[in-house]
Motif scaffolding. Sequence first.
Motif, PDB file in Angstrom:
ATOM      1  N   ASN A  26       0.833  -1.203   0.000  1.00 54.00           N
ATOM      2  CA  ASN A  26       0.000   0.000   0.000  1.00 54.00           C
ATOM      3  C   ASN A  26       0.873   1.261   0.000  1.00 54.00           C
ATOM      4  O   ASN A  26       0.824   2.082   0.916  1.00 54.00           O
ATOM      5  CB  ASN A  26      -0.929  -0.018   1.211  1.00 54.00           C
ATOM      6  N   MET A  27       1.665   1.388  -1.032  1.00 54.31           N
ATOM      7  CA  MET A  27       2.702   2.417  -1.058  1.00 54.31           C
ATOM      8  C   MET A  27       2.152   3.839  -1.120  1.00 54.31           C
ATOM      9  O   MET A  27       1.103   4.107  -1.731  1.00 54.31           O
ATOM     10  CB  MET A  27       3.626   2.168  -2.243  1.00 54.31           C
ATOM     11  N   SER A  28       2.894   4.729  -0.497  1.00 54.97           N
ATOM     12  CA  SER A  28       2.641   6.161  -0.552  1.00 54.97           C
ATOM     13  C   SER A  28       3.946   6.844  -0.959  1.00 54.97           C
ATOM     14  O   SER A  28       5.015   6.219  -0.899  1.00 54.97           O
ATOM     15  CB  SER A  28       2.162   6.680   0.813  1.00 54.97           C
ATOM     16  N   PRO A  29       3.894   8.107  -1.359  1.00 54.41           N
ATOM     17  CA  PRO A  29       5.145   8.796  -1.749  1.00 54.41           C
ATOM     18  C   PRO A  29       6.216   8.764  -0.661  1.00 54.41           C
ATOM     19  O   PRO A  29       7.409   8.783  -0.975  1.00 54.41           O
ATOM     20  CB  PRO A  29       4.673  10.227  -2.029  1.00 54.41           C
ATOM     21  N   GLU A  30       5.812   8.682   0.601  1.00 56.02           N
ATOM     22  CA  GLU A  30       6.783   8.628   1.701  1.00 56.02           C
ATOM     23  C   GLU A  30       7.607   7.337   1.684  1.00 56.02           C
ATOM     24  O   GLU A  30       8.648   7.248   2.348  1.00 56.02           O
ATOM     25  CB  GLU A  30       6.079   8.737   3.057  1.00 56.02           C
ATOM     26  N   ASP A  31       7.155   6.336   0.943  1.00 56.67           N
ATOM     27  CA  ASP A  31       7.905   5.079   0.829  1.00 56.67           C
ATOM     28  C   ASP A  31       8.987   5.155  -0.244  1.00 56.67           C
ATOM     29  O   ASP A  31       9.748   4.189  -0.416  1.00 56.67           O
ATOM     30  CB  ASP A  31       6.955   3.919   0.513  1.00 56.67           C
ATOM     31  N   SER A  32       9.060   6.266  -0.968  1.00 58.70           N
ATOM     32  CA  SER A  32      10.106   6.429  -1.969  1.00 58.70           C
ATOM     33  C   SER A  32      11.451   6.392  -1.272  1.00 58.70           C
ATOM     34  O   SER A  32      11.735   7.205  -0.385  1.00 58.70           O
ATOM     35  CB  SER A  32       9.938   7.765  -2.702  1.00 58.70           C
ATOM     36  N   SER A  33      12.272   5.436  -1.659  1.00 60.24           N
ATOM     37  CA  SER A  33      13.504   5.208  -0.924  1.00 60.24           C
ATOM     38  C   SER A  33      14.334   4.171  -1.668  1.00 60.24           C
ATOM     39  O   SER A  33      13.902   3.616  -2.677  1.00 60.24           O
ATOM     40  CB  SER A  33      13.163   4.694   0.480  1.00 60.24           C
ATOM     41  N   ILE A  34      15.527   3.944  -1.159  1.00 55.65           N
ATOM     42  CA  ILE A  34      16.336   2.812  -1.614  1.00 55.65           C
ATOM     43  C   ILE A  34      16.182   1.714  -0.570  1.00 55.65           C
ATOM     44  O   ILE A  34      16.345   1.974   0.626  1.00 55.65           O
ATOM     45  CB  ILE A  34      17.823   3.205  -1.752  1.00 55.65           C
ATOM     46  N   TYR A  35      15.883   0.516  -1.017  1.00 53.56           N
ATOM     47  CA  TYR A  35      15.750  -0.626  -0.109  1.00 53.56           C
ATOM     48  C   TYR A  35      16.923  -1.565  -0.382  1.00 53.56           C
ATOM     49  O   TYR A  35      17.169  -1.967  -1.509  1.00 53.56           O
ATOM     50  CB  TYR A  35      14.410  -1.324  -0.313  1.00 53.56           C
TER      51      TYR A  35
END
Lengths: 114, 114
Positions: free
Chosen positions: A82-91
């Motif tokens: 349930n992604m949101s823009p705040e999940d934009s990241s490097i994993y």
Amino acid sequence: SAVISQKPSRDICQRGTSLTIQCQVDSQVTMMFWYRQQPGQSLTLIATANQGSEATYESGFVIDKFPISRPNLTFSTLTVSNMSPEDSSIYLCSALVIWTGELFFGEGSRLTVL
Amino acid sequence: GESVGLHLPTLSVQEGDNSIINCAYSNSASDYFIWYKQESGKGPQFIIDIRSNMDKRQGQRVTVLLNKTVKHLSLQIAATQPGDSAVYFCAEKEAEGGYNKLIFGAGTRLAVHP
């Protein structure tokens, strides 16, 4: 040394969708971990991936949002739900190699959520 | 490349000079420390490690110093080269609930100028 392969290497996703990141290690490892690295910041440990059992999550991370599997010693997946823009990241996937005790990292999966 | 290190403190040095990157760690019970180098668009790479029963360890062009009294770690790079430009992270191994995990410091961006 160990080679850790992650895929996808990058993706652009829509808000509300989920994405699963795969991590494959070419060596015998003991522990596997998942980290998040937000733009311009350090690495934050999400969880320890345990073989055949539920992952051990750090404070601020929950299984419903970041389900993790580790069906065998050398493979793990992390799902960002349930992604949101705040999940934009490097994993980043990492693994502790049995013989050397060194912690190796994959190249990371760069996620952009629109 | 990705914006790794965009918001991190920056150390600027001239090529050929020595660099010293500092790190304060938080847990006095930590017994193992590692320095990682992260180039833009890549995962962290192991540089050098040190155990808490040592106060100095040398590698090729790099030296790590550990001061347990003030919980301080430093990485010295001799004759810094343009290829050393990257973000450097210290990490400490914590043991909690039977699990070992690496906790990363904030990071320092090293910029080497010709």
